[in-house]
Enzyme design. Structure first.
Site, PDB file in Angstrom:
ATOM      1  N   ASP A 119       0.887  -1.391  -0.115  1.00 27.86           N
ATOM      2  CA  ASP A 119      -0.068   0.064   0.191  1.00 27.86           C
ATOM      3  C   ASP A 119       0.920   1.131   0.125  1.00 27.86           C
ATOM      4  O   ASP A 119       1.643   1.631   1.090  1.00 27.86           O
ATOM      5  CB  ASP A 119      -0.950   0.096   1.205  1.00 27.86           C
ATOM      6  CG  ASP A 119      -2.173   1.172   0.973  1.00 27.86           C
ATOM      7  OD1 ASP A 119      -1.782   2.108   0.424  1.00 27.86           O
ATOM      8  OD2 ASP A 119      -3.089   0.807   1.504  1.00 27.86           O
ATOM      9  N   ASP A 320      -1.965   6.654  -6.312  1.00 35.96           N
ATOM     10  CA  ASP A 320      -2.452   5.491  -5.411  1.00 35.96           C
ATOM     11  C   ASP A 320      -2.472   4.187  -6.039  1.00 35.96           C
ATOM     12  O   ASP A 320      -3.252   3.799  -6.950  1.00 35.96           O
ATOM     13  CB  ASP A 320      -3.594   5.990  -4.654  1.00 35.96           C
ATOM     14  CG  ASP A 320      -4.049   5.054  -3.445  1.00 35.96           C
ATOM     15  OD1 ASP A 320      -3.411   4.586  -2.743  1.00 35.96           O
ATOM     16  OD2 ASP A 320      -5.198   4.540  -3.686  1.00 35.96           O
TER      17      ASP A 320
END
Length: 440
Positions: A119, A320
């Site tokens: 992440d 992202d």
């Protein structure tokens, strides 16, 4: 050496080499000797978390993942720095619902293999540990590692933990809790060796999970590649020099295996770059300066304040890895969608998160989407801007509006739009590079 023994040795060596070379779960881009790891989609054929479903398709998988994007964007908008010295060790409320990619990592000495969710918008690492209540069957066993150690409340890292449980005086083990919409966990802040490919990072600080409530926690933990003090980049600064890149394979790839390249060695030299911005309001996120969007040859009229980078509010555009489809604030998305519809002509229908679906017979007139950044333009290939229904009867514009409940303007360039591109993050030279690469 006896010829028979030599023949057997050579045959065995050839078999092992060929097997490795033909292993579709090892990306040909990855090199375990050069901080280069296979990057696996969590629902891919190479993932230990894949649940085979003969009635499902990769499109349905994408639709299911994209349905969680609004929670993800709300989470990203909530990442507001409260204190300059405070960096949460646990992820935010919704982050655990959207772990799209996993990497093979080893914790401890000797190393214990864990498939950890990657992440780029989280900082800390955490793994389920032996004795954990409510965890999956794959657990890290601290008592078998010769280098494991718990951290107490007197250590500086403990002051960076959110949900902290420490006495006001004296010392104790650094415990913390995290609560989610439908999940929570309790953990102990710990240290141990983290092994990535051939690299060993000693004394890596992470959360050792003791108990879990709910079903959304990534079963083998999470590895944060954000920009905060507890992230992989910060804890391996001397090894990787604040540089990494990834290449995300197409969701349509049977084995979903890409690569994560850590450190400056072997990174592309000829890629186009745009400045990497740091927003003190949301210091863990990777901001870029998106200056405009084209649909075909048409420059979409966008109010400057909807794209402006604002260090006071946290507004701007981020890259992202955990959001599935690119999300623009509603006025920007509506303008893009309306111009796209104007050029394709329709008729149009909806499919899950996608509100602009049309007959594939009109696909030859579907305009390319161009993202204009400072210093470069990125023309999205058709596979990065369109998605097809499982029956093939519809093609859809693979973007959507961000939820309206975010606390400032935040546009998100998501992983479907990053597929088959090498995305380089160079935090030292403050740049993001993008180069074409077949990641499958």
């Amino acid at each position: 050496m006896d010829l028979t023994i030599l023949s057997i040795f050579l045959f065995s060596s050839l078999l092992l080499t060929t097997t490795k070379a033909l292993d579709p779960c090892v990306s040909p881009k990855s090199n375990p000797d050069h901080s280069d790891l296979s990057l696996i989609h969590i629902y891919g054929k190479c993932s230990p978390f894949n649940q085979p479903n003969p009635t499902s398709s990769w499109v349905n998988t994408v639709l299911n993942m994209a349905s969680k994007d609004p929670e993800r964007v709300t989470y990203l908008s909530s990442l507001v720095a409260q204190k300059a010295t405070s960096v949460p060790i646990g992820p935010g409320q919704q982050i655990v619902n959207v772990g799209n990619y996993v990497v093979r990592a080893k914790i401890g000495t000797p190393g214990q293999l864990m498939f950890m969710v990657l992440d780029t918008s989280s900082d800390a690492a955490w793994v389920p540990c032996s004795g954990c209540t409510g965890c999956s069957s794959t657990l890290f066993a601290p008592n078998t590692s010769s280098t494991f150690g718990s951290m107490d409340c007197s250590m500086p890292e403990c002051s960076q933990v959110s949900g902290l449980s420490c006495p006001t005086t004296g010392s104790a083990t650094c415990l913390f809790n995290r609560t989610y919409s439908d999940s929570s966990f309790a953990a102990t802040l710990s240290r141990d060796s983290l092994t990535l490919a051939a690299d060993v990072i000693p004394n890596y600080a992470f959360g050792c999970i003791n108990s879990v409530s709910g079903g959304s926690i990534p079963p083998q933990g999470l590895l944060g590649l954000g920009r905060g003090t507890m992230s992989l980049l910060s804890q391996s600064r001397s090894l990787y020099s604040g540089v990494f890149s990834y290449c995300l394979p197409s969701f349509k790839s049977y084995y979903f295996s890409g690569s994560l390249k850590l450190g400056p060695t072997g990174q592309p030299k000829s890629n186009r770059t745009t400045p990497l911005l740091r927003n003190p309001r949301r210091p863990s996120l990777y901001y870029v300066n998106l200056t405009g969007v084209n649909v075909g040859r048409v420059h979409i009229p966008i109010a400057p304040e909807l794209l402006a980078f604002d260090p006071n509010t946290g507004a701007g555009t981020i890259m992202d890895s955990g959001t599935v489809i690119t999300r623009f604030v509603t006025p920007i998305y509506n303008a893009i969608r309306d111009e796209f519809r104007n050029q394709v002509k329709g008729p149009f229908s909806s499919l899950g998160a996608f509100d602009t679906c049309f007959s594939p017979t009109n696909e030859d007139v579907a305009p390319a989407i161009t993202l204009r950044f400072s210093g470069m333009n990125l023309v999205l290939p058709a596979e990065n801007s369109l998605i097809h229904s499982s029956s093939g009867s519809l093609a859809c514009l693979a973007m959507a509006a961000a939820p309206n409940n975010v606390n400032s303007v935040l546009n998100v360039i998501a992983n479907l739009q990053q597929q088959n591109l090498r995305i380089l993050f160079d935090t030292v030279n403050s740049r993001v590079g993008i180069a074409r690469e077949l990641c499958n």
